[in-house]
Design a protein around this motif. Sequence first.
Motif, PDB file in Angstrom:
ATOM      1  N   ALA A 232      -6.546   2.019  -2.432  1.00  0.00           N
ATOM      2  CA  ALA A 232      -4.869   2.778  -2.306  1.00  0.00           C
ATOM      3  C   ALA A 232      -5.223   4.023  -2.704  1.00  0.00           C
ATOM      4  O   ALA A 232      -4.875   5.151  -3.129  1.00  0.00           O
ATOM      5  N   ILE A 233      -5.492   3.633  -4.262  1.00  0.00           N
ATOM      6  CA  ILE A 233      -5.379   3.922  -5.602  1.00  0.00           C
ATOM      7  C   ILE A 233      -6.297   5.143  -5.379  1.00  0.00           C
ATOM      8  O   ILE A 233      -5.837   6.045  -5.640  1.00  0.00           O
ATOM      9  N   ASN A 234      -7.767   5.224  -5.013  1.00  0.00           N
ATOM     10  CA  ASN A 234      -8.170   6.351  -4.876  1.00  0.00           C
ATOM     11  C   ASN A 234      -8.005   7.193  -3.209  1.00  0.00           C
ATOM     12  O   ASN A 234      -7.935   8.699  -3.979  1.00  0.00           O
ATOM     13  N   GLU A 235      -7.292   6.618  -3.034  1.00  0.00           N
ATOM     14  CA  GLU A 235      -6.830   7.495  -1.250  1.00  0.00           C
ATOM     15  C   GLU A 235      -5.832   8.646  -2.406  1.00  0.00           C
ATOM     16  O   GLU A 235      -5.415  10.198  -2.075  1.00  0.00           O
ATOM     17  N   GLY A 236      -4.650   7.546  -2.496  1.00  0.00           N
ATOM     18  CA  GLY A 236      -3.662   8.224  -3.550  1.00  0.00           C
ATOM     19  C   GLY A 236      -4.232   9.482  -4.587  1.00  0.00           C
ATOM     20  O   GLY A 236      -3.688  10.648  -4.058  1.00  0.00           O
ATOM     21  N   LEU A 237      -5.242   9.281  -5.141  1.00  0.00           N
ATOM     22  CA  LEU A 237      -6.094  10.168  -6.365  1.00  0.00           C
ATOM     23  C   LEU A 237      -6.425  11.201  -5.556  1.00  0.00           C
ATOM     24  O   LEU A 237      -5.962  13.323  -5.947  1.00  0.00           O
ATOM     25  N   ASN A 238      -6.638  11.288  -4.556  1.00  0.00           N
ATOM     26  CA  ASN A 238      -7.697  12.492  -3.274  1.00  0.00           C
ATOM     27  C   ASN A 238      -6.299  13.196  -2.892  1.00  0.00           C
ATOM     28  O   ASN A 238      -6.968  14.212  -3.102  1.00  0.00           O
TER      29      ASN A 238
ATOM     30  N   ASP B 129       3.463  11.810   2.319  1.00  0.00           N
ATOM     31  CA  ASP B 129       1.251  11.521   1.433  1.00  0.00           C
ATOM     32  C   ASP B 129       0.893   9.527   2.119  1.00  0.00           C
ATOM     33  O   ASP B 129      -0.128   9.276   1.840  1.00  0.00           O
ATOM     34  N   ALA B 130       2.866   9.061   1.246  1.00  0.00           N
ATOM     35  CA  ALA B 130       2.492   7.763   1.209  1.00  0.00           C
ATOM     36  C   ALA B 130       2.195   7.581   2.923  1.00  0.00           C
ATOM     37  O   ALA B 130       1.704   6.245   2.983  1.00  0.00           O
TER      38      ALA B 130
ATOM     39  N   ILE C 283       0.917  -1.199   0.142  1.00  0.00           N
ATOM     40  CA  ILE C 283       0.072   0.142  -0.126  1.00  0.00           C
ATOM     41  C   ILE C 283       0.743   1.057  -0.310  1.00  0.00           C
ATOM     42  O   ILE C 283       0.473   3.053  -0.216  1.00  0.00           O
ATOM     43  N   TYR C 284       2.116   1.543   1.231  1.00  0.00           N
ATOM     44  CA  TYR C 284       2.592   2.647   1.119  1.00  0.00           C
ATOM     45  C   TYR C 284       3.662   2.296  -0.607  1.00  0.00           C
ATOM     46  O   TYR C 284       3.435   3.953  -1.247  1.00  0.00           O
ATOM     47  N   ARG C 285       3.676   1.463  -1.114  1.00  0.00           N
ATOM     48  CA  ARG C 285       4.387   1.926  -2.449  1.00  0.00           C
ATOM     49  C   ARG C 285       3.278   2.216  -3.917  1.00  0.00           C
ATOM     50  O   ARG C 285       4.193   3.117  -4.731  1.00  0.00           O
ATOM     51  N   ILE C 286       2.234   1.812  -3.747  1.00  0.00           N
ATOM     52  CA  ILE C 286       1.385   2.256  -4.635  1.00  0.00           C
ATOM     53  C   ILE C 286       0.882   3.618  -4.027  1.00  0.00           C
ATOM     54  O   ILE C 286       1.234   4.891  -5.183  1.00  0.00           O
ATOM     55  N   LEU C 287       0.742   4.193  -2.663  1.00  0.00           N
ATOM     56  CA  LEU C 287       0.607   5.505  -2.811  1.00  0.00           C
ATOM     57  C   LEU C 287       1.951   6.141  -3.353  1.00  0.00           C
ATOM     58  O   LEU C 287       1.950   7.198  -3.564  1.00  0.00           O
TER      59      LEU C 287
END
Lengths: 624, 94
Positions: A502-508, A469-470, A456-460
């Motif tokens: 996680a992708i959703n969180e990152g995009l937000n 942010d990650a 999850i950290y890597r994706i963020l």
Amino acid sequence: MSFLPVVELGETFAPFAFLRKNFGFIPNLFRAQTLLPRVIEAETRIAESVLLTERVLSRRQKECLLLAISAANQSTYCVTAHWEMLRTLGMTDRQLRQVTIDYRRAGLSETDQALLDFGLKLTQHPTSVSRQDIEGLRGHDFTDEAILEAVLVSAFTDFVCTLSTGLGATPDFKPRKVSLKRVAHRSEVNPAGLHTHDKPKPFLRAVDLSSDTFPPFAFFRERFGFIPNIFRAQTLRPDVVEAEADVVRTVLLTDDVLPRVYKEYILLVVSAANLNTYCVAVHCEMLRALGIPEDQSDQIAVDHRQAGLSGADIALLDFALKLSQRPTEVGQEDIDGLRRRDFTDGQILESIVMTALTSYLNTLQMGLGTVPDFEPKHVLRAHVSSGADVLESARTGDGDVEITNLLPTLEGLNDRERAGVAAGALEDPDGDLVARVKGGDLEAFEGLVRRYDRRIYRILMSVTGRAEDAEDGTQSVFLKAFEQIGKFRGASKFSTWLTRVAINEGLNRLRERKNLQSLDEDGVNHEEEFRPRQVQAWEDNPEQLYSKTEMRGLVERALMKLPSMYRMVVVLRDVEQFSTEEAATALGLRVPALKTRLLRGRLMLREALAPYFVGRGRVPQPRV
Amino acid sequence: MFNCNQVIAELANYLDDQIAAEIRRELEIHLAQCQTCRTLFDSTRKTITIVTESRSFELPESVSARILERIKSKVRQARKRPPPKRSGRPSKRH
């Protein structure tokens, strides 16, 4: 019943009487379009000639194609409708469920399986359909007439799936939920051919019809100045060409609701995203006839956001692209967004119909292998606009990766199917821990955190590009997962579901942090970077040139040079080792779009790393 | 025979070994004759290996421990609070 208002047309409206007579009811798909009766009339004629008229393929074969492709397209509306139709044709629920999940185990004949192999390849991997696939069908004794019908039914399925999704049509029967556990067969995921754009002739036999004796051809010649090859290739079924000419007349060429030029824009942009060179070439030419300069339609095909269009025009094309490329994410909010841009409900309806019609024409063209009417110029450029939508969603805020779309529901499933879903959960390596968390076991949840915090950290990091942010994002993702785990029913793997959170969180986070300008900067020069420049040979064992720490630093810096939409794909696929299908599901993309992005991401990364790994020998510039 | 653009278009499938025998043959004929594409293929393959082995964006142990502690404490707090009352019917979409 749908996103748009419905007006009363009465039972005497001829298409409704026809539908009731043939289906026993009036499908909501058509009721949802009552703002434009002329559209319903044209669509009914297509349904009549493609689906209801029985020439070579049986109605049951056609309905099986419709059901299997609708399941692959994740269209609940269409799966429900055609499930019900096949039930009336004598198939059991068990068989039908199997058609939607794995048609090879549905007790179909080999011939029927070959038909579904073809339909699924044509709709899911259209650019890889080749003459070889047509030969394959001929080997099963399908005549050219039968193959033409298979192409038509496949295109029609794409049409109704896009239409029902865009309209938000409520299923006519108890909804049959589309299973995300559908089996994609090798013939489907592993293309057996290459669609090149310089074929000497179309795949199927056609008969010569003259514009003197065949009115649809006279009509095309009069309105366009030529008879498009896509229609010439279907002359084995003149009745279908007639129905299609009607659609062109009443949907494409009308100007009273949505102006014609917008319709051509939609055709151009969606065809470019579908990598359909034929349709891009045709509609660039049509736009030229409407007074749009060639370089502008060129730019619209490449990236409509950079083509000098108004904000409203861009919003409309964004919507059409989302509906065609990421249909499961379309919702009422998209319709409301267009209303805020002062589009009328009639115009919105017509843009949905045009997007669906583009899907129909694109699928038809790929299945027929028709020769372009004009010199195609946009083959590689088309990749550019098809690769831009994730970042666009971050930019516009309307394409948020919607977790609920991935959450399966048990609604509408019978007991056997519920058991199937439960059995599926056991196959998930996290199924046990998830079940314990649902039962209130906090230690089990800690187990999931430990198992996935690195991923999850890597994706963020790959989405946001920032360590703080990650770190914060990883915490938020797990807390959200904890809150929502009760809704997770196990139709996708837990890890895939978590990745989407996680992708959703990152995009937000990206959206909150960056303003429009900086996101635009993120997207500059993609086209130039796509073409490889560094073509010197690399050292034999490049990994031995640097220490592990140095190597990681090099790779991380190179990854940070990539726009985030490419970085995400490379990280999921090459670092996290997701399969192509898993990565596509996690990003809410179709497999072809994912592959295009992956290739470009890898090539850009190669370019960034090259200075550290090239050997001494030089080689000439690429011949392109 | 394939041209360089067609080779690039098929490169991803070739690298992932998801390619039909017929296209593989065409591609390999081209690669045998075109040093540029051979270099492109070889260096892209090496790029993938390097990226996969780099384990980039690794979560540092200390950060991992900090995140876990924060999550545990928030989850425990959430458990202590009574669940929020739900009102109305849940919305349905398909």
